[in-house]
Design a protein around this motif. Structure first.
Motif, PDB file in Angstrom:
ATOM      1  N   HIS A 290      28.725  13.307 -32.371  1.00  0.00           N
ATOM      2  CA  HIS A 290      28.526  11.653 -31.439  1.00  0.00           C
ATOM      3  C   HIS A 290      28.813  11.621 -29.928  1.00  0.00           C
ATOM      4  O   HIS A 290      29.839  11.864 -29.695  1.00  0.00           O
ATOM      5  CB  HIS A 290      29.327  11.209 -32.868  1.00  0.00           C
ATOM      6  N   HIS A 292      29.071   9.454 -26.413  1.00  0.00           N
ATOM      7  CA  HIS A 292      29.267   8.623 -26.135  1.00  0.00           C
ATOM      8  C   HIS A 292      28.406   8.640 -24.424  1.00  0.00           C
ATOM      9  O   HIS A 292      28.024   8.896 -23.679  1.00  0.00           O
ATOM     10  CB  HIS A 292      29.975   8.090 -25.904  1.00  0.00           C
ATOM     11  N   HIS A 360      32.589  13.506 -29.705  1.00  0.00           N
ATOM     12  CA  HIS A 360      33.414  14.188 -31.362  1.00  0.00           C
ATOM     13  C   HIS A 360      33.311  13.843 -32.054  1.00  0.00           C
ATOM     14  O   HIS A 360      32.148  13.308 -32.382  1.00  0.00           O
ATOM     15  CB  HIS A 360      34.562  13.100 -30.779  1.00  0.00           C
ATOM     16  N   HIS A 362      31.926  13.016 -36.073  1.00  0.00           N
ATOM     17  CA  HIS A 362      32.513  12.069 -37.019  1.00  0.00           C
ATOM     18  C   HIS A 362      33.054  12.395 -38.187  1.00  0.00           C
ATOM     19  O   HIS A 362      33.244  11.336 -38.669  1.00  0.00           O
ATOM     20  CB  HIS A 362      31.038  10.381 -36.843  1.00  0.00           C
TER      21      HIS A 362
HETATM   22 CU   LIG Z   1      33.230   7.713 -30.661  1.00  0.00          CU
END
Ligand SMILES: [Cu+2]
Length: 387
Positions: A290, A292, A360, A362
């Motif tokens: 995942h 950002h 990172h 999930h």
């Molecule tokens: Cu996150």
């Protein structure tokens, strides 16, 4: 033929010494050229010729982020230090790749590039050598690995990325792509054509220097010890799958802060510098990376033992994507202004560049090391350095 009597020690720990020994990271690319390949070739890109590479397979003691060491297997090139994952191999489509393997491990091993016919060596006895030559297939991302007791020896360290570069890398628009236009779908071609040529993606075209390789793996120290004891020289993959309890989750062989600070792992660049992420899950666990800051565009995928690449005809945008054991996925990190920043707030006035965002997994357990040390698992950073 000499067999190493003592295992080599790989240091990947968090100490300053470990950071100084950057030669064990992915920086030592192997590039296609008309010559025999050597380690540490500084030139990115591929030549046009056939490629020959000498690899050894070695038993190593691998240092983890908490300072403990585990037994693993490693591919090593031309006498350079062993590394997990093995060195990146690059070949242009349609060229011949010759791999000369010497097994310095105390255990038998094999070799294969799933998806490439004629690439398999079933067994190389301890101390023995073997050579395989095959013509590489369609452009994209592949594993080379030890298929023995699959996935046991792969998970225990014997894996690396083989990148096949296209012979013809230009879409009809003239935009460079990591694929041949004969393979790339209309959606992939449209995406690459839009970089640097649309209000959505102002900036530059993609180019082949804009790439990172992320190889995920997991480590269960009990199985490393079993391998060291010679207890798994004839093990059922089902026993491994049922019993595997990973305590370490690695990205390019690194955990947590080590991966965040690794220049070959952490994507950096300015707005308008799109970057290709080649993601490979060598481990047994399913991951859900995942990200950002930006979403990624899913380009291609190969699943499991077949290694056959499918090029996505529907290139969707994701902030989390699923990677089962053995899966490879190419995705594109566009390096746009983060979409959740209001237009009036961009560029940022209070925050300073570089803007740092995490990637990172999930799958929450993968964020830990040694049963709880957080966030020392499958995580890294990516940076927007400026406009
Ligand atoms: Cu996150």
């Amino acid at each position: 033929m000499t067999v190493l009597s003592r295992r080599q020690l790989l240091r990947y720990g968090a100490s300053a010494v470990a950071f100084a020994s950057a030669t064990t990271t992915l920086s030592s690319f192997v590039f296609a050229s008309d010559d025999e390949v050597t380690s540490g070739d500084p030139e990115p890109g591929v030549g046009g010729g056939d490629v020959e590479v000498d690899l050894t397979i070695q038993d190593v003691d691998y240092e983890l982020i908490d300072g403990s060491t585990v037994f693993m297997y490693a591919f090593c090139i031309n006498g350079a230090p062993p590394r997990i994952p093995g060195p990146v191999l690059r070949v242009r489509e349609g060229r011949d790749l010759t791999v000369r393997l010497t097994n310095l491990s105390a255990h038998a091993h094999g070799f294969q590039v799933p998806g490439m016919s004629g690439s398999a060596i079933d067994t190389i006895a301890p101390g023995a050598s073997a050579t395989i030559e095959f013509t590489v297939g369609k452009p994209g991302t592949y594993f080379y690995l030890d298929p023995m007791f699959s996935p046991v020896n792969r998970v225990l360290g014997l894996h690396g990325a083989l990148v096949v570069e296209p012979d013809d890398d230009s879409a009809s628009s003239g935009a460079k792509m990591p694929y041949n236009p004969a393979d790339a779908t209309a959606a992939i071609q449209a995406l690459f054509a839009s970089f640097g040529a649309s209000s959505r993606f102002p900036g530059n075209r993609w180019n082949e220097s804009r790439e990172k390789i992320w190889i995920f793996n997991q480590i269960d120290a009990r199985w490393c010890q079993r391998a060291a004891n010679g207890e798994i020289d004839a093990v059922a993959a089902s026993e491994f799958a049922n019993d595997f309890r990973p305590r370490y989750f690695t990205l390019n062989g690194l955990c947590g802060i080590d991966a965040c600070h690794d220049k070959d792992t952490c994507p950096t660049g300015r707005i308008g510098e799109p970057l290709l992420l080649r993601c490979l899950n060598a481990g047994l666990a399913c991951h859900s990376p995942h990200i950002h800051g930006n979403h990624v565009f899913m380009l291609s995928e190969s699943k499991g033992a077949s290694g056959v690449i499918s090029y996505n005809s529907n290139v969707i945008e994701r902030d989390v994507w699923r990677m089962e054991s053995g899966t490879i996925q190419d995705c594109l990190l566009p390096f746009t202004a983060p979409p959740d920043v209001p237009p009036g707030a961009w560029p940022p006035k209070q925050e300073k560049f570089p803007l740092r965002y995490p990637m990172h997994c999930h799958n929450e357990i993968s964020q830990t090391a040694a049963g709880g040390s957080y966030p020392m698992g499958l995580v890294t950073d990516w940076h927007i350095d400026g406009l």
